[in-house]
Design a protein around this motif. Structure first.
Motif, PDB file in Angstrom:
ATOM      1  N   ILE A   1       0.705  -1.267   0.211  1.00  0.00           N
ATOM      2  CA  ILE A   1       0.106   0.061  -0.194  1.00  0.00           C
ATOM      3  C   ILE A   1       0.750   1.312   0.055  1.00  0.00           C
ATOM      4  N   GLY A   2       2.075   1.325   0.868  1.00  0.00           N
ATOM      5  CA  GLY A   2       3.005   2.282   0.879  1.00  0.00           C
ATOM      6  C   GLY A   2       3.499   2.692  -0.719  1.00  0.00           C
ATOM      7  N   GLU A   3       3.455   1.606  -1.541  1.00  0.00           N
ATOM      8  CA  GLU A   3       3.896   1.938  -2.806  1.00  0.00           C
ATOM      9  C   GLU A   3       3.151   3.025  -3.516  1.00  0.00           C
ATOM     10  N   ILE A   4       2.012   3.212  -3.205  1.00  0.00           N
ATOM     11  CA  ILE A   4       0.958   3.925  -3.962  1.00  0.00           C
ATOM     12  C   ILE A   4       0.414   5.243  -2.925  1.00  0.00           C
ATOM     13  N   SER A   5       0.557   4.918  -1.771  1.00  0.00           N
ATOM     14  CA  SER A   5       0.027   5.864  -0.690  1.00  0.00           C
ATOM     15  C   SER A   5       0.839   6.440   0.316  1.00  0.00           C
ATOM     16  N   PRO A   6       1.063   7.457   0.114  1.00  0.00           N
ATOM     17  CA  PRO A   6       2.041   8.338   1.103  1.00  0.00           C
ATOM     18  C   PRO A   6       1.751   7.872   2.608  1.00  0.00           C
ATOM     19  N   ALA A   7       0.706   7.604   3.263  1.00  0.00           N
ATOM     20  CA  ALA A   7       0.311   7.409   4.423  1.00  0.00           C
ATOM     21  C   ALA A   7       0.718   6.068   4.688  1.00  0.00           C
ATOM     22  N   ALA A   8       0.810   5.098   3.593  1.00  0.00           N
ATOM     23  CA  ALA A   8       0.785   3.657   3.648  1.00  0.00           C
ATOM     24  C   ALA A   8      -0.149   3.079   4.609  1.00  0.00           C
TER      25      ALA A   8
ATOM     26  N   GLN B   1      -5.375   8.197 -12.679  1.00  0.00           N
ATOM     27  CA  GLN B   1      -4.062   8.073 -12.228  1.00  0.00           C
ATOM     28  C   GLN B   1      -3.747   9.099 -11.081  1.00  0.00           C
ATOM     29  N   SER B   2      -4.511   9.387 -10.384  1.00  0.00           N
ATOM     30  CA  SER B   2      -4.216  10.159  -9.135  1.00  0.00           C
ATOM     31  C   SER B   2      -4.609   9.233  -7.765  1.00  0.00           C
TER      32      SER B   2
END
Length: 106
Positions: free
Chosen positions: A13-20, A29-30
């Protein structure tokens, strides 16, 4: 839900979300990675049909959303969503029960 899986899932999840953390919404694409921001976005693209149209009622709904988002006065950090899947649940502490009851009175 188990620790090794949890850590692996959080890493992915951290690969796409700054909050992981979840929830995460990928749209055009946002990445929208905050539950309140996702709700506001859903309200915007749904022609404002998610929140009340009356400004005072909408503000009240946002007050509840903010309270929930902040952890319901500390209740949420102590009661994990994951615990709903545990067969052996602990009893809520008195202050947790008081906070939960207060949220239902509003």
């Amino acid at each position: 839900m188990r620790k090794p899986q949890l850590f692996d899932n959080l890493r992915r999840i951290g690969e796409i979300s700054p909050a992981a953390s979840v929830p995460v919404l990928e749209e055009n694409q946002s990445i929208i990675f905050d539950s309140q921001a996702i709700m506001e976005y859903a309200n915007d693209i749904g022609d404002g049909s998610l929140l009340p149209s009356d400004p005072l009622l909408r503000a009240r709904a946002r007050s509840f959303l903010s309270w929930q988002h902040a952890g319901l006065s500390g209740l949420c950090p102590r009661l994990s969503f994951k615990s709903a899947f545990y067969s052996d649940k602990r009893q809520m502490a008195k202050e947790e029960q008081t906070c939960a009851e207060r949220s239902f009175r509003c």
